[in-house]
Enzyme design. Sequence first.
Site, PDB file in Angstrom:
ATOM      1  N   GLU A   1      11.770 -40.406 -27.877  1.00  0.00           N
ATOM      2  CA  GLU A   1      12.706 -39.405 -28.384  1.00  0.00           C
ATOM      3  C   GLU A   1      13.713 -39.998 -29.362  1.00  0.00           C
ATOM      4  O   GLU A   1      14.066 -39.374 -30.369  1.00  0.00           O
ATOM      5  CB  GLU A   1      13.458 -38.754 -27.216  1.00  0.00           C
ATOM      6  CG  GLU A   1      12.584 -37.930 -26.262  1.00  0.00           C
ATOM      7  CD  GLU A   1      11.856 -38.776 -25.218  1.00  0.00           C
ATOM      8  OE1 GLU A   1      12.061 -40.002 -25.188  1.00  0.00           O
ATOM      9  OE2 GLU A   1      11.088 -38.203 -24.428  1.00  0.00           O
TER      10      GLU A   1
ATOM     11  N   ARG B   1      11.851 -22.102 -21.890  1.00  0.00           N
ATOM     12  CA  ARG B   1      10.518 -21.797 -22.396  1.00  0.00           C
ATOM     13  C   ARG B   1       9.922 -20.573 -21.725  1.00  0.00           C
ATOM     14  O   ARG B   1       8.903 -20.069 -22.148  1.00  0.00           O
ATOM     15  CB  ARG B   1       9.570 -22.986 -22.123  1.00  0.00           C
ATOM     16  CG  ARG B   1       9.825 -24.197 -22.964  1.00  0.00           C
ATOM     17  CD  ARG B   1       8.861 -25.300 -22.577  1.00  0.00           C
ATOM     18  NE  ARG B   1       9.118 -25.790 -21.221  1.00  0.00           N
ATOM     19  CZ  ARG B   1       8.212 -26.407 -20.470  1.00  0.00           C
ATOM     20  NH1 ARG B   1       6.999 -26.613 -20.913  1.00  0.00           N
ATOM     21  NH2 ARG B   1       8.530 -26.836 -19.265  1.00  0.00           N
TER      22      ARG B   1
ATOM     23  N   PHE C   1      16.558 -34.640 -22.263  1.00  0.00           N
ATOM     24  CA  PHE C   1      16.354 -35.876 -23.009  1.00  0.00           C
ATOM     25  C   PHE C   1      16.949 -35.794 -24.418  1.00  0.00           C
ATOM     26  O   PHE C   1      17.357 -36.804 -24.987  1.00  0.00           O
ATOM     27  CB  PHE C   1      14.861 -36.218 -23.058  1.00  0.00           C
ATOM     28  CG  PHE C   1      14.225 -36.205 -21.703  1.00  0.00           C
ATOM     29  CD1 PHE C   1      14.911 -36.721 -20.596  1.00  0.00           C
ATOM     30  CD2 PHE C   1      12.969 -35.663 -21.493  1.00  0.00           C
ATOM     31  CE1 PHE C   1      14.350 -36.697 -19.327  1.00  0.00           C
ATOM     32  CE2 PHE C   1      12.400 -35.632 -20.223  1.00  0.00           C
ATOM     33  CZ  PHE C   1      13.089 -36.153 -19.136  1.00  0.00           C
TER      34      PHE C   1
END
Lengths: 318, 284
Positions: free
Chosen positions: A57, A166, A82
């Site tokens: 990331e 999501r 994250f």
Amino acid sequence: MVQESVSFKEIIGDALIDLAREDSRVLVFDADLVNASGLRKFAEKYPDRLIDCGIQEANMVGMAAAASEAGVIPFAHTFAAFAARKCVDQIFLAACYSKLDLKLIGSDPGVTAATNGGSHQGMEDMGILMGLNNITLLEPSDGILFRWMLREVKNTPGVFYIRTNRKEERKLYEGDTTFQLGKGNVLQDGRDVTIIASGIEVYEALDAAKLLEEKGISVRVVDMFCWRPVDKELVIRCAKETGAIVTAENHATSTGLGSAVANVVVNNCPVPMEFIGVTERFGEVGSIAFLQKKFNMDAQSIVKKVEIVIGRKGGRQA
Amino acid sequence: MLSKDEILRLNLFSAEIRKATIHALSTAGSGHIGGAMSMVETLAVLYGKVMNVDPQNPHRKDRDRFVLSKGHSGPSLYAALALRGFFPLKELETLNQGDTILPSHADRNKTPGVDFSTGSLGQGISMAAGSALGARYMGNSYYTYCILGDGECDEGQVWEAALFCAQHKLDHLIAFVDYNQQQLDGSVEEVCHLGDLRLKFEQFGWYAQEVDGHEVSQIYEGIRKAQGQTGRPSMIILRTQKGWGCEYALAQPICHHLPISKEIEQQEIERLDREIEEMKRGMA
């Protein structure tokens, strides 16, 4: 008529395909979550424009921001937990401080990470990024707003972070609703108290408002989808006109939307405030509804906080 | 291959960069002299020979890009940029003063000719990767050059980027590690040993070379070979000495960051002037 709800996972793929079709500068980065994020559809349509970085990331974020120096409009996705915890220094240096472009999307914030549990439930992403300069922090409450956000951040130079779940959500807005960056949306007016909510907590706020109406309490509900910069003018107006505020967020109350609103209230128009959100605890596994209830973030909990805050109006303590 | 005259010219440029750097640091009173000195020959080759840049138009779109991943070595980069005409040499005397355009760590929004802001170690190589990837995607053919510190290679992000650059075949990225064997707390070997860096990058999928980082001809040859690569990024390990070209810094056990007095400046500049005279005699 509000259209049928669509999962955010579908929207991100479709919306970015639209943006990529319209603008050749759009490039999308992900960190080995293409199959989880809904971006597979994008990758199939534009295989050369989806850069799957692997599980890295920090490199992804620094690189994506730097690619904007070459003229790219970089969208990057990872889990909300994250995006902030692993990448704050890259967001700071490569994007904010450098004054380059970055459109970062963090999915599954807070309790919406559900069965991924405590390690994945980013309760602090917005708080971590709230302290940076030159960044706009957003959280959509429904698909229409999310689609608008993606287009708006594509068209606006600068650094943006969108936290979004999501999973499927209820619908809130009509397709032709207009929004403005930095401006909250008054969903329903009321006289006695304002609930300033964001993301999944907007629905709890609306449900709480209904329960409160039955008790004769008139509630204003605001969808504050832009946390930074927070809509100062609207917060002041709500404080003045309703005399009490309850904030509701799927985030740690120590550093999130409630703090941003309180900052405006204290500096401009002090009124009693109460806060709904996660307080001094880590996430854990469970359904979203289970966790909202356990963490006192459901409609019933909001009702209780509203009653407390109304009791404090005029200097009275509940 | 560089001609004898070009080698002399780049060695002269190196000496001028050192003089200007030491002058800037002594005006500031202290600074990161060790790492600023050890990369001077590479700066001289890049800004004196290799890179396509335009001091009159520092934002020209097709220019080559440079990332100083070891951002604390800004002062010698600023000296090179000033000598190339990106801004007046006089600005070097404002290093680290309030409102300067020359902060100790490189800042793209303050200094003409600085392409990326660095200072948090490990990040510059990702920026260089983004620059190279972005250039290729946008259909541009310019190169991105990047200098990392050896201590900086302790950072995990460097190795994330190393994997990425090879995976995505970024052949217009040419990076260097200034392997001067010393980091803030001591020798690299004692603090966090890097082992065979050339081999490490080779095994990460890079075209990796090792050259004498104080020999402009070797640096130039390394870059030419790197430019000849297709389908993989290039790494040039620079064997250097921290503080090279500054006797005062070389004499210290650790020279990462030192106070620099006017007396020291005078001694170093007199010595560098003598070297420059000798070089000029060689040219004549």
